[in-house]
Design a protein around this motif. Structure first.
Motif, short mmCIF file in Angstrom:
data_model
loop_
_atom_site.label_atom_id
_atom_site.label_comp_id
_atom_site.label_asym_id
_atom_site.label_seq_id
_atom_site.Cartn_x
_atom_site.Cartn_y
_atom_site.Cartn_z
N PHE A 108 0.83 -1.21 0.00
CA PHE A 108 0.00 0.00 0.00
C PHE A 108 0.87 1.26 0.00
N GLY A 109 1.88 1.29 0.85
CA GLY A 109 2.78 2.44 0.91
C GLY A 109 3.54 2.63 -0.38
N LEU A 110 3.95 1.52 -1.00
CA LEU A 110 4.68 1.60 -2.26
C LEU A 110 3.81 2.21 -3.35
N VAL A 111 2.57 1.77 -3.44
CA VAL A 111 1.65 2.31 -4.46
C VAL A 111 1.42 3.80 -4.20
N GLU A 112 1.20 4.17 -2.95
CA GLU A 112 0.95 5.58 -2.63
C GLU A 112 2.15 6.46 -2.96
N ILE A 113 3.36 6.00 -2.65
CA ILE A 113 4.53 6.84 -2.91
C ILE A 113 4.81 6.91 -4.41
N VAL A 114 4.51 5.85 -5.15
CA VAL A 114 4.68 5.90 -6.62
C VAL A 114 3.70 6.92 -7.21
N LEU A 115 2.46 6.94 -6.72
CA LEU A 115 1.49 7.94 -7.19
C LEU A 115 1.94 9.36 -6.83
N PHE A 116 2.49 9.53 -5.63
CA PHE A 116 2.97 10.84 -5.22
C PHE A 116 4.14 11.30 -6.09
N ILE A 117 5.10 10.41 -6.33
CA ILE A 117 6.25 10.78 -7.15
C ILE A 117 5.81 11.04 -8.59
N ALA A 118 4.84 10.30 -9.10
CA ALA A 118 4.34 10.56 -10.45
C ALA A 118 3.68 11.93 -10.54
N THR A 119 2.90 12.30 -9.52
CA THR A 119 2.26 13.62 -9.51
C THR A 119 3.30 14.73 -9.49
N VAL A 120 4.30 14.59 -8.63
CA VAL A 120 5.36 15.60 -8.57
C VAL A 120 6.19 15.57 -9.85
N GLY A 121 6.37 14.40 -10.43
CA GLY A 121 7.10 14.30 -11.69
C GLY A 121 6.39 15.02 -12.83
N PHE A 122 5.06 14.91 -12.87
CA PHE A 122 4.30 15.66 -13.88
C PHE A 122 4.45 17.16 -13.67
N ALA A 123 4.44 17.60 -12.42
CA ALA A 123 4.64 19.02 -12.13
C ALA A 123 6.03 19.47 -12.56
N TYR A 124 7.03 18.64 -12.31
CA TYR A 124 8.40 18.96 -12.71
C TYR A 124 8.52 19.03 -14.23
N ALA A 125 7.92 18.07 -14.93
CA ALA A 125 7.96 18.09 -16.39
C ALA A 125 7.25 19.31 -16.96
N TYR A 126 6.15 19.69 -16.35
CA TYR A 126 5.41 20.88 -16.79
C TYR A 126 6.25 22.14 -16.63
N VAL A 127 6.88 22.27 -15.47
CA VAL A 127 7.72 23.45 -15.23
C VAL A 127 8.91 23.45 -16.18
N TRP A 128 9.51 22.31 -16.41
CA TRP A 128 10.66 22.21 -17.30
C TRP A 128 10.24 22.57 -18.72
N ARG A 129 9.10 22.06 -19.16
CA ARG A 129 8.61 22.33 -20.52
C ARG A 129 8.28 23.80 -20.72
N ARG A 130 7.73 24.45 -19.69
CA ARG A 130 7.36 25.86 -19.78
C ARG A 130 8.56 26.79 -19.66
N GLY A 131 9.76 26.26 -19.33
CA GLY A 131 10.96 27.09 -19.24
C GLY A 131 11.17 27.69 -17.87
N GLY A 132 10.54 27.13 -16.86
CA GLY A 132 10.69 27.67 -15.52
C GLY A 132 12.04 27.39 -14.90
N LEU A 133 12.80 26.46 -15.48
CA LEU A 133 14.12 26.12 -14.95
C LEU A 133 15.26 26.75 -15.75
N ASP A 134 14.93 27.56 -16.74
CA ASP A 134 15.97 28.23 -17.55
C ASP A 134 16.49 29.45 -16.78
N TRP A 135 17.79 29.55 -16.66
CA TRP A 135 18.43 30.67 -15.94
C TRP A 135 19.04 31.62 -16.97
#
Length: 136
Positions: A108-135
């Motif tokens: 149960f904990g493994l499934v929950e943490i995989v869902l959490f990391i996937a959600t944060v991963g989508f947020a990271y990919a969105y920010v990266w795609r939008r150029g939020g990490l460009d300095w």
């Protein structure tokens, strides 16, 4: 010399509020140090005031009465960076307790943490795609 059962039970009873005395003394010591520091600073600090020290600190930029000098937009890159830091910092706050109790949580904990990391991963990919990490 024999003790009665009532006196023995009274001697081994819980100490009550006495066990909190060190904690209360620590809070009193911390509050006293804070008050002492605030009151002592103006008494022993330098008193050489000039026009620059009386002005509001604006990160090295001369303060102006108009909020938008030059008619352009205010840059928000620092605020976006701070929000991204908070987002990924909160991710780490949630991952540490999982790492400590991973065995107890099981599948149960493994499934929950995989869902959490996937959600944060989508947020990271969105920010990266939008150029939020460009300095730039």
């Amino acid at each position: 010399m024999s003790q009665s059962p009532g006196s023995l039970a009274q001697a081994t009873s819980s100490p009550g509020l006495e066990m909190y005395l060190p904690l209360v003394m620590l809070f009193v010591l911390a509050a006293g140090f804070a008050v002492f520091s605030v009151l002592l600073g103006p008494l022993v600090g330098p008193r050489r005031y000039n026009r620059a020290k009386q002005m509001a600190y604006e990160c090295g930029i001369e303060p102006s009465p108009q909020p938008l000098v030059g008619g352009g937009r205010m840059p928000v890159a620092y605020y976006i960076t701070a929000m991204l830091f908070i987002l990924f910092d909160i991710e780490m706050v949630f991952l540490y307790p999982f790492a400590v109790s991973a065995d107890a949580l099981g599948l149960f904990g493994l499934v929950e943490i995989v869902l959490f990391i996937a959600t944060v991963g989508f947020a990271y990919a969105y920010v990266w795609r939008r150029g939020g990490l460009d300095w730039n």
